[in-house]
Design an enzyme around this catalytic site. Structure first.
Site, mmCIF file in Angstrom:
data_model
loop_
_atom_site.group_PDB
_atom_site.id
_atom_site.type_symbol
_atom_site.label_atom_id
_atom_site.label_comp_id
_atom_site.label_asym_id
_atom_site.label_seq_id
_atom_site.Cartn_x
_atom_site.Cartn_y
_atom_site.Cartn_z
ATOM 1 N N HIS A 605 44.239 41.053 47.427
ATOM 2 C CA HIS A 605 44.595 42.326 47.255
ATOM 3 C C HIS A 605 45.482 41.920 47.792
ATOM 4 O O HIS A 605 46.943 42.454 47.275
ATOM 5 C CB HIS A 605 43.441 43.434 47.838
ATOM 6 C CG HIS A 605 43.903 45.131 48.001
ATOM 7 N ND1 HIS A 605 43.224 45.408 47.103
ATOM 8 C CD2 HIS A 605 44.945 45.426 48.454
ATOM 9 C CE1 HIS A 605 43.948 47.675 47.045
ATOM 10 N NE2 HIS A 605 44.766 46.439 48.311
ATOM 11 N N GLU A 606 46.139 42.405 48.926
ATOM 12 C CA GLU A 606 47.221 42.164 49.485
ATOM 13 C C GLU A 606 48.234 40.822 48.624
ATOM 14 O O GLU A 606 49.514 42.106 48.592
ATOM 15 C CB GLU A 606 47.705 42.284 51.002
ATOM 16 C CG GLU A 606 46.787 42.871 51.940
ATOM 17 C CD GLU A 606 46.752 44.423 52.069
ATOM 18 O OE1 GLU A 606 47.903 44.672 51.205
ATOM 19 O OE2 GLU A 606 46.361 45.187 52.243
ATOM 20 N N HIS A 609 49.614 42.600 45.301
ATOM 21 C CA HIS A 609 50.413 43.864 45.980
ATOM 22 C C HIS A 609 52.224 43.539 45.447
ATOM 23 O O HIS A 609 52.648 44.088 45.190
ATOM 24 C CB HIS A 609 50.318 44.723 47.474
ATOM 25 C CG HIS A 609 49.156 45.637 46.714
ATOM 26 N ND1 HIS A 609 48.922 46.367 46.327
ATOM 27 C CD2 HIS A 609 48.361 46.125 48.457
ATOM 28 C CE1 HIS A 609 48.405 47.635 46.338
ATOM 29 N NE2 HIS A 609 48.187 46.953 47.737
ATOM 30 N N GLU A 665 46.769 50.690 43.389
ATOM 31 C CA GLU A 665 46.110 49.561 44.605
ATOM 32 C C GLU A 665 44.742 49.056 43.645
ATOM 33 O O GLU A 665 43.660 48.095 43.823
ATOM 34 C CB GLU A 665 45.009 51.613 45.287
ATOM 35 C CG GLU A 665 46.308 51.654 46.333
ATOM 36 C CD GLU A 665 46.388 50.416 47.017
ATOM 37 O OE1 GLU A 665 45.568 49.809 47.527
ATOM 38 O OE2 GLU A 665 47.723 50.105 48.003
ATOM 39 N N ASP A 669 43.226 45.926 43.352
ATOM 40 C CA ASP A 669 41.474 45.856 43.811
ATOM 41 C C ASP A 669 40.902 44.475 43.007
ATOM 42 O O ASP A 669 39.860 43.823 43.615
ATOM 43 C CB ASP A 669 40.731 47.065 43.674
ATOM 44 C CG ASP A 669 41.011 47.606 45.111
ATOM 45 O OD1 ASP A 669 41.036 47.713 46.014
ATOM 46 O OD2 ASP A 669 40.382 49.194 44.591
#
Ligand SMILES: [Zn+2]
Length: 702
Positions: A605-606, A609, A665, A669
């Protein structure tokens, strides 16, 4: 320090008992204590029953008791020795077996065997966990993260209540523990009542400038602006921060942005629907109550005037949900101090900044404006508002920010407003409040205690491996993307190579003297409010110093005990604090495959980003720089539009999800889950693209 008591202790005890029986059969303990003790008893000839005097019987009883005690102590020592021996042996042979036993218990405990996995895999896989964890009454949602949060809180609270090991004056450990005690001491806080806040208000001139008038001092808008922003760290009219320059990540810059409202969203001030009208009415009652507690006169009038000024500010504030606030490129406006003065003529910027930064800024000093139109209007607004109202608004902002640290009547007033706004029936338990304050004001000092007990350097290395595996998968997938052209692909892969990863805790946390330096201010267990003020002033001092310092790329935004992770676009950096690297998201004893499913999705997830609609605007060095070709970027936007449409159709708690506002987000995800899924548990070196599950066509960059 890694602690794995829960299962190994039981296993080792069993072995200890076995060894003891072996020694016991020989009738002698290896340390020979029983023989020594026996030798001290006076020997009597074995003929008939010996006749003992009362004194001898007493002495003998005492000796028998002492001998028994020594035997027991001896046994304990032997057991300990044997346990250590066994553990060393176990390290070589049975750790894997123990881990498997632990994993199988974990998995079996969470499965619901009554469900057919072919019909409902989710209930089959998670049914056991769901049965054991009902949603608590005071929560809307509850899951693994919330459960880990509760465990972490318990661990931290226990650490804070332990005796102080380094009791010297400068010790950060002493300070965080005394701070926690001062926060729990409601009797002392109640006894102080409004006094600590009244001192602050007096320092700022008092309500209606009464104190200033009494001293016959001329009211000075800029002096009060300096106190609110530069002494009490309260945003009035705007926020002033020192941050990385988005367009040159190798330097810090002063950033000015819209801020200064007390309610969380501008629409709440506008009373456009029933809900916001109710909240506004509750806010008004709260204002009057707080003003009365703080000794103000004409509270109704004062509350009305402050509220009207906040409403005027709300009118010119842009909602954080507005598209304008989502495009950092259009928000960013670098100007010189001279230009800033021309844009907002009713402030005295050089005077204000020189005072806050203890500097002598030139006209050419660059600052970044993130809300240029707003600042122009604020300048007009302060010009057209009576001085007394400006003054009371600024005092109100300080009071409202600091009142949560005052006595019970203040906390009750805040809770009444929170009840209306958030529906929270019960006030937060004092222990939780104090823990969150300790986290906020002494993050690293508390983190050092947490890491020492609950996170090892071996864990750090294992997580590093997980991150490398997932980065490797993203690299592969970037290579295979059919919609991205070569130029963009090269830049995307280079960004991945440059991405900094920080795991567990910053290295200085292992050095107590270095931690002490982070908290060079006074703390006493009886002066909670003063402790808070000291901490705020010290933080300002650190921020102010940064403006002339080199950028510290390794600085952490969150303390290591935080149950969170983040990607920082302007440093191109991912951070995974020890607080999130806890069972069951991550367990050093679990096979990596299980960890991929837990913390792996968060790492993915990070990582994603870095390539979403916000993070993707920054290049490999953390500069706000467009590194995509136009054609690849337009394809990315088209694919992102699919995700916007998908999420636009979801409904949560009877409210439609806004796909655009949640885009970053949602991309992260989906990307995170995919990366964790595709990462193969095959040993390193044997990895090949064939070893991964074939991926479906991509929707987004990751
Ligand atoms: Zn995220």
């Amino acid at each position: 320090m890694e602690k794995t008591y829960s299962l190994t202790a039981h296993y080792d005890e069993f072995q200890e008992v076995r060894y003891v029986s072996k020694y016991s059969s020989s009738g002698t303990l290896p340390n020979g204590f029983n023989l020594q003790l026996g030798a001290t008893v006076p020997k009597k000839p074995r003929c008939g029953l010996p006749r003992w005097s009362r004194r001898e019987i007493c002495l003998l009883s005492g000796l028998v008791f002492a001998a028994g005690l020594c035997v027991i102590l001896g046994c304990i020592l032997v057991l300990k020795y044997v346990a250590l021996e066994y553990d060393a042996y176990c390290l070589k042979g049975c750790q894997e077996r123990k881990a498997l036993v632990k994993v199988s218990r974990f998995v079996a405990g969470n499965i619901d065997h009554t469900i057919d996995p072919c019909k409902d895999f989710y209930s089959f896989a998670c049914g056991g966990w769901l049965r054991r964890h009902a949603i608590p009454e005071d929560k809307l949602i509850y899951g693994i993260i919330a459960a880990i949060g509760e465990q972490n809180e318990e661990k931290l609270r226990r650490l804070l209540l332990r005796p102080i090991r380094r009791p010297y004056q400068a010790s950060a450990e002493r300070k965080v523990k005394e701070f926690f005690r001062s926060c729990l001491d409601m009797a002392e806080i109640d006894q102080q009542g409004a006094r600590p806040m009244l001192d602050v208000l007096e320092d700022c001139g008092g309500w209606d400038m009464a104190a200033a008038t009494a001293r016959q001092a001329r009211w000075d808008f800029n002096e009060l602006l300096y106190k609110t922003q530069g002494v009490y760290s309260t945003a009035v009219f705007f926020s002033l921060t020192v941050n990385l320059d988005d367009k040159n990540s190798s330097r810090y810059v002063i950033r000015i942005d819209q801020d200064g409202l007390t309610l969380s969203e501008r629409t709440l001030y506008l009373g456009q629907d029933e809900e916001s009208e109710k909240i506004l009415a509750a806010y008004r009652i709260f204002m009057e109550r707080l003003l009365s507690l703080l000794g103000a006169e004409n509270v109704e009038q004062k509350a009305s005037e402050i509220l009207q000024l906040e409403q005027r500010l709300a009118n010119i504030t842009v909602s954080e949900y507005d598209d304008l606030r989502r495009d950092i490129n259009s928000m960013y406006n670098k100007v010189t101090l001279g230009e800033l003065q021309r844009i907002t003529p009713h402030f005295k910027w050089k005077r204000l900044l020189d005072r806050i930064f203890h500097d002598n800024f030139s006209e050419d000093e660059e600052v970044v404006l993130l809300a240029t139109d707003y600042m122009q209007r604020v300048s007009e607004l302060i010009h057209t508002t009576p001085i007394r109202i400006l003054h009371n608004y600024m005092l109100w902002r300080i009071a409202v920010v600091l009142s949560e640290h005052l006595s019970t009547p203040f906390r009750d007033a805040i809770h009444e407003l929170a009840k209306e706004m958030e529906g929270a029936e019960k006030q937060m338990e004092l222990g939780k409040v104090c823990l969150s304050q300790a986290n906020k004001h002494f993050g690293m000092a508390l983190g050092a205690l947490f890491v020492e007990e609950y996170f090892s350097s071996a864990s750090k290395a294992k997580v590093q491996q997980l991150v490398e595996d997932i980065k490797h998968i993203l690299d592969r997938r970037l290579e295979e993307l059919d919609w991205m052209d070569e130029e963009t692909r090269r830049a995307a892969r280079a960004k991945l190579q440059h991405m900094m990863v920080m795991i567990g805790y910053p290295d200085f946390l292992l050095n107590p003297e270095a931690i002490d330096k982070e908290y060079e201010f006074e703390v006493h267990e009886k002066t909670y409010f003063k402790n808070i003020l000291n901490s705020i002033k010290f933080s300002i001092k650190l921020s102010v110093k940064k403006i002339r310092q080199e950028v510290d790329k390794s600085a952490w935004l969150l303390p290591p005990q935080a149950l969170n992770a983040y990607y920082l676009p302007n440093k191109n950096q991912m951070v995974f604090p020890a607080g999130i690297l806890q069972p069951t998201l991550y367990d050093p004893e679990f096979p990596q495959s299980l960890n991929y499913g837990g913390i792996g999705t968060i790492i993915g997830h990070e990582l994603t980003h870095g390539y979403d609609d916000w993070g993707g605007q920054y290049d490999r060095h953390g500069n706000l720089m467009h590194w995509w070709t136009d054609s690849s970027y337009s394809k990315f936007l088209k694919k992102a539009e699919c995700i916007v449409n998908l999420y636009d159709n979801f409904t949560v708690y009877n409210q439609r999800v806004n796909g655009k506002h949640t885009l970053g987000e949602n991309i992260a995800d989906m990307g995170g889950l995919k990366l964790a899924y595709y990462v193969s548990p095959a040993p390193r070196g044997k990895r090949s693209s064939q070893s991964h599950v074939q991926s479906p066509p991509n929707m987004v960059s990751a």
